[in-house]
Structures are given as C-alpha cells and as structure tokens.
Write a protein that holds these residues in place. Structure first.
Motif, mmCIF file in Angstrom:
data_model
loop_
_atom_site.group_PDB
_atom_site.id
_atom_site.type_symbol
_atom_site.label_atom_id
_atom_site.label_comp_id
_atom_site.label_asym_id
_atom_site.label_seq_id
_atom_site.Cartn_x
_atom_site.Cartn_y
_atom_site.Cartn_z
ATOM 1 N N ILE A 1 -20.611 41.383 22.232
ATOM 2 C CA ILE A 1 -20.770 40.374 23.226
ATOM 3 C C ILE A 1 -21.441 39.424 22.285
ATOM 4 O O ILE A 1 -22.596 39.668 21.856
ATOM 5 N N VAL A 2 -21.082 37.970 22.032
ATOM 6 C CA VAL A 2 -21.824 37.039 21.351
ATOM 7 C C VAL A 2 -22.463 36.365 22.672
ATOM 8 O O VAL A 2 -22.254 35.489 23.481
ATOM 9 N N LEU A 3 -23.941 36.060 22.439
ATOM 10 C CA LEU A 3 -24.719 35.402 23.456
ATOM 11 C C LEU A 3 -25.483 34.436 22.788
ATOM 12 O O LEU A 3 -25.830 34.440 21.661
ATOM 13 N N GLU B 1 -28.686 28.272 17.054
ATOM 14 C CA GLU B 1 -29.576 28.947 15.723
ATOM 15 C C GLU B 1 -29.991 30.256 16.299
ATOM 16 O O GLU B 1 -30.153 31.117 15.228
ATOM 17 N N HIS B 2 -30.220 30.745 17.547
ATOM 18 C CA HIS B 2 -30.495 32.070 17.849
ATOM 19 C C HIS B 2 -29.510 32.888 18.642
ATOM 20 O O HIS B 2 -29.638 33.629 19.540
ATOM 21 N N GLN B 3 -28.087 32.292 18.283
ATOM 22 C CA GLN B 3 -26.877 33.209 19.002
ATOM 23 C C GLN B 3 -26.988 34.577 18.344
ATOM 24 O O GLN B 3 -27.237 34.896 17.217
ATOM 25 N N ILE B 4 -26.954 35.870 19.232
ATOM 26 C CA ILE B 4 -26.972 37.205 18.756
ATOM 27 C C ILE B 4 -25.588 37.742 19.371
ATOM 28 O O ILE B 4 -24.960 37.241 20.048
ATOM 29 N N VAL B 5 -25.468 39.085 18.598
ATOM 30 C CA VAL B 5 -24.556 40.013 19.147
ATOM 31 C C VAL B 5 -24.965 41.256 19.803
ATOM 32 O O VAL B 5 -25.882 41.699 18.927
#
Length: 563
Positions: free
Chosen positions: A28-30, A54-58
């Motif tokens: 899931i890309v958040l 810039e703080h997108q996480i998986v």
C-alpha cells in the motif's frame, strides 16, 4: 498512531510474507495530508499538493485485508475515515468488451509521456509495475483507467475468504475447499444457480462465487489472478496481477476519480481511484445456497428426535480482553483450531443485489445437535487474516473474515419501509439511479444536541435514552445529486420527509452531520433549518402518498423540475 490523516495513493505488488507463510502480502502506497481532509472537497483530497509526497511510504499487509483498502481511502490511527479522495463520477453507458479494454502498465507511455503524468498523481515506486485496465471511449483507447488491484478488490476479492481463494487458485485447483461440487449446478428453466457452500463461506460471498462459476468472462478473469502469482513466483519477482471485468456489455459505474491530462493538447482522462457501484446484471436470475452444517433447524414434523442426533461443539471464542478490541495485524498467523470472527462491512456495490438475499432450502432433518461452545473465556489478543497454524506464536490470534453485507442498514424500522420501497422503485425511471446509503454507526441516529442525561427531541424515548433512527437515500439524475432523509417518529407525531438537492456535489459524512444536527436543533421541522452555507436546497415532502409507487412518483416529479 501518529494522529495524521493518511491517503491510500495506490496498491502495488503482491509479495511473500516472511512471518505468515499462509498468506502473501500486498503493498500500500500512503502519503500524509498536510491539512484536515474533512475540510476539502473530494477532488481536492486527490490532489498531489494536499499531501506530503516527500514522506510517501509503503506498508505491507496481508492479502486477506484487501477488501478494506480502497485506493483513495483515508485513514487515521488505523481507522478508515468516512470520506474518500477523488471526485465522485457517474460513468454511464460504458461498453465493456475485448475490443474496448486492454491491460497496460501504470507507467505506460503514449507519445513518450507517462499515461499517468507525474504532475497529476503520484503512484510511488511500488506502483510502477502495477497494471491498469484501459477502456476505450469516444475513440480514445485510454479514456478510462482502472487499477487492476482496485478492479479485483471491487468485483472479486470482496472478502478475506475470496481473497485467499483467488490468490491461491482454489476455485481452479481445489474447488472442494470452497464449494460442495455435488450440490452445485445450474437449472436453466428458471435461470437458477444452486451453490453448495462450505460452512466458513458466507451467503454474501456466494453471489460472487456463483458469478465466477457460471460466467466464462468472470471465471477466466479470476483465473488470471492466480496465473500471475504462479508466473511471477517462479521468477522470484514482485507479483503485479492481471484481471478483467466479470462481464461484457453496457454498464453504469459510480466511482471516485482523478481527472488527468498529459499536456494542454491532450484529452482529459479519467483515472479511477476507487469503484463504488456497478449496474451490470448477474449471469443468473436466482441463487439458492445449500451449505454444509450451518446450525439452522429442521421442520418439526420431519426432524430426528433430539436423542438420536450427534453432539457437535463449535470452536467459538469468548474473549476475555477488556481494555480494547483485538487489533488486526499481518505479522502473526492465526490459530487454525479457532472459528473465524466475521467482520461485516456495509456494501451497496452491485445494483443487481439491492435488497436481495439468496434462497435457502428448508431442512427435512438435522443430523447434529449443539453441545455448546468449547472455548469459553479463551484469551484473544489479536486478529489476523492468515489461513492459520497450530504453533504457540499464533495461539491467541483469531482469524478474521472481512465480508460485505448487502442487507438493509441497521436501524431501518418498519416505518421506513415505504421510503425503502420507493427508492427501489425509482431505479425503474429513465435516467435515475437511487439507493439507500450505507452509513457509519454514528449516522444511524439523530444526533443529540444536549447532554445525554437530559430530555431532548433527538430521543425517541428520553426515559430509556432511545435515539431516533434515521435513514438516508442517494439519488442521481442527469449528473445532479439528491438525498431523501427520514427520521423515526413517535405515534402522535407527523413530520415531513426532506428532499435535498446538492447539484453536482455529492454530500459527504461531514455535510450530513451538519444537516442532521441542525434538524435536531429545529426539533425535526425542516423549514426552520438554514442550509445556505452548504450550497444546498431543501424541499419538505408531506406524507400524502398511500404507497411506495405514489411516493416514488412524487419524488420523480420533484427532481425532474429542479434546474
């Protein structure tokens, strides 16, 4: 638990789970919102500028939890919020066929440019290899773009059980684990599908299983999911699945979308974030579910005597946890000796299932009688969606089955029957789409305006603190949104039903909270409520109709005259 609002930007690859070997993970890309999304309209919530890219996480979670994760859904502290990112769009008369659909990658290039421009939407590195279903419309082969993982979530993986069955290929290679083949067949004379279900499969899952088994398009499309798993697993790659629609022909879709454009001279295209509703029919008219031992009784005049029945004890659990509900996680497998915990999610995704339940034959006799539950007081400290094991690590983790429910919303009293039937009748009018809104528990009752200890109008009975139930209907006509709101009345009361017109804006949970709260303040008198700040118009409808058909006619006359 960071107190931030997070948006599900995309769903990426499927990959092995090193901690739970019975269940793969999916990505899931958040990305976190910069401001409160409840203050924004749906299209703005899907904007690149509204999240901190810039703080997108998986994050990786078990594939059995796929039914919970719609692209564009918004979460805070592990709880899904009652709002979605993306502009609500009704996509009518959409032709689905092998000639109008194709599978492409999310990074597909047209004229050297990405089909999903970086400036318009960020799918993240994890989404780069994912697949899209591109649908032709008005001569543009890429007019509508739907992520395959979202298509699978909506049409096929509607529950934990079905997610596992699809990704493990159970319906292809081990159908007996899901259905009883000797009880499964089709009867052409009344277009009825008979489905033998195993005990752990729910009736709601049966609708989808019957569709897969009885439709060539649905079966082949569902097989592609496991085929992709096998193909990629051999090469040790991240698994980006493929699939298709479970039908061909015309349909109407409702979805949350992001409109994207490669350049100023390129056409605008519709990127679907989450699918919400589909009008396509099922490949059968009737469904009869014949399941394994389900605990239902038999006819008194044909049943066996109690002393001749075999004792049967279900491995059900009574949790001793007091402080909070067990959390749903993906790091520990489940205890295979325990029964499943059913987590139901209200769903109105398929127009063909509105107000329907499958038929069930009456038993002539029962072979077993209950000996009670065998695991009273067993401690459960977590939930999971793995298939389960028998080790010490998973001893106190119970398996959850996330499954939709198509039944009428909780709290729909007999007094609402005419409105519910009228809404169903409205779908017979040309150009009108109507449904009862499935709402969160907080919106099932009129909101209180005073301390819960004080007498107030929002209570149906203040002495017992019984709240007034409320029901909301959604209506779409010519791209314009309408709502019907009716609340429960005491025997000596005579209030009106409200018809709300909100133009091209579909009202969200925050809008309804404001409307219902003001209604409670006005003690149910709609004419006293001011809604100018919400940009909506309200019409009070007196209860002058004698039945649901005359009610639907009254609503139809009103909405076709509203500019």
């Amino acid at each position: 638990m960071d107190g931030k609002f997070w948006r599900v930007d995309w769903k990426g690859a499927v990959l092995p789970n090193p901690d739970v070997t019975t269940e793969p993970l999916f990505q899931i890309v958040l990305s976190p919102f910069l401001d409160n999304p409840f203050k924004m309209r749906g299209d703005k919530r899907a904007s690149v500028s509204q999240t901190d890219v810039e703080h997108q996480i998986v994050v990786n979670i078990g594939i059995g939890q796929l039914p919970l994760i719609a692209t564009g859904s918004i979460w805070m502290n592990g709880i899904c919020q009652d709002i979605l990112a993306g502009k609500y769009e009704a996509i009518n008369n959409l032709l689905i066929s092998p000639q109008t659909t194709q599978i492409i990658t999310a990074t597909h290039k047209e004229n050297g440019k990405n089909i999903i421009p970086y400036k318009s939407y960020r799918i993240g590195k994890a989404g780069a290899g994912s697949k899209l279903v591109a649908i032709e419309r008005n001569g543009d082969p890429f007019a509508l773009l739907i992520p395959v993982m979202e298509l699978v979530r909506f049409y096929y993986a509607i529950s934990t059980n079905l997610s596992h069955a699809l990704f493990f290929g159970s319906l292809q290679h081990n159908p007996d684990s899901v259905i009883n083949l000797s009880r499964t067949h089709y009867r052409a004379e009344d277009d009825r599908f008979f489905l033998g279900l195993r005990q752990h499969i729910t009736d709601e899952e049966g609708w989808i299983i019957a569709r897969i088994l009885h439709s060539k398009e649905a079966f082949l499309a569902s097989c592609k999911i496991h085929d992709a798993v096998l193909k990629n697993a051999i090469n040790h790659n991240f698994i980006h699945i493929e699939s298709d629609f479970p039908f061909t022909g015309l349909t109407n879709l409702e979805a949350r979308v992001k409109w994207i454009q490669q350049s100023e001279d390129s056409p605008w295209r519709c990127l679907v974030l989450s699918l919400e509703r589909c009008s396509a029919p099922l490949p059968y008219s009737h469904l009869t579910v014949i399941r394994d031992n389900d605990g239902t009784g038999a006819k008194n005049d044909t049943d066996r005597p109690e002393d001749e029945k075999k004792l049967y004890s279900r491995k059900t659990v009574t949790s001793t946890q007091k402080s909070e509900d067990p959390h749903l996680q993906s790091g520990t497998d489940t205890n295979a000796s325990l029964s499943n915990m059913l987590i139901t999610v209200p769903s109105d995704r398929f127009g063909a299932l509105t107000g329907r339940k499958p038929d069930k034959p009456t038993k002539e006799e029962c072979e077993y009688r209950s000996a009670g539950t065998s695991l009273q007081g067993f401690l459960i400290d977590a939930l999971g969606t793995g298939l389960g094991g028998f080790g010490l690590d998973e001893k106190n983790t119970q398996k959850a089955n996330i499954s939709p429910t198509y039944t009428r919303k909780k709290g729909a009293k007999a007094s609402f029957d005419i409105l519910i039937s009228a809404v169903e009748e409205l779908n017979k009018y040309n150009g009108i789409s109507a449904s009862i809104r499935q709402v969160a528990p907080a919106f099932e009752h009129m909101p209180l305006t005073k301390s819960s200890k004080r007498w107030q109008w929002a209570y149906l009975d203040s002495s017992t603190k019984t709240k007034r139930d409320v029901i909301i209907a959604d209506i779409l006509f010519n791209g314009q949104f309408f709502n019907l709101i009716e609340f429960e009345m005491r025997e000596n009361e005579n209030f009106t039903v409200s018809l709300i017109s909100s133009g091209e804006h579909k009202l969200n949970a925050e809008d309804f909270h404001k409307i219902l709260f003001r209604c409670s303040l006005a003690e149910g008198i709609w004419k006293k409520i001011k809604l100018n700040d919400l940009g909506i118009d309200l019409i009070s409808l007196k209860h002058t109709w004698s039945d649901h058909k005359s009610f639907s006619e009254a609503i139809n006359r009103r909405i076709i005259t509203i500019p």
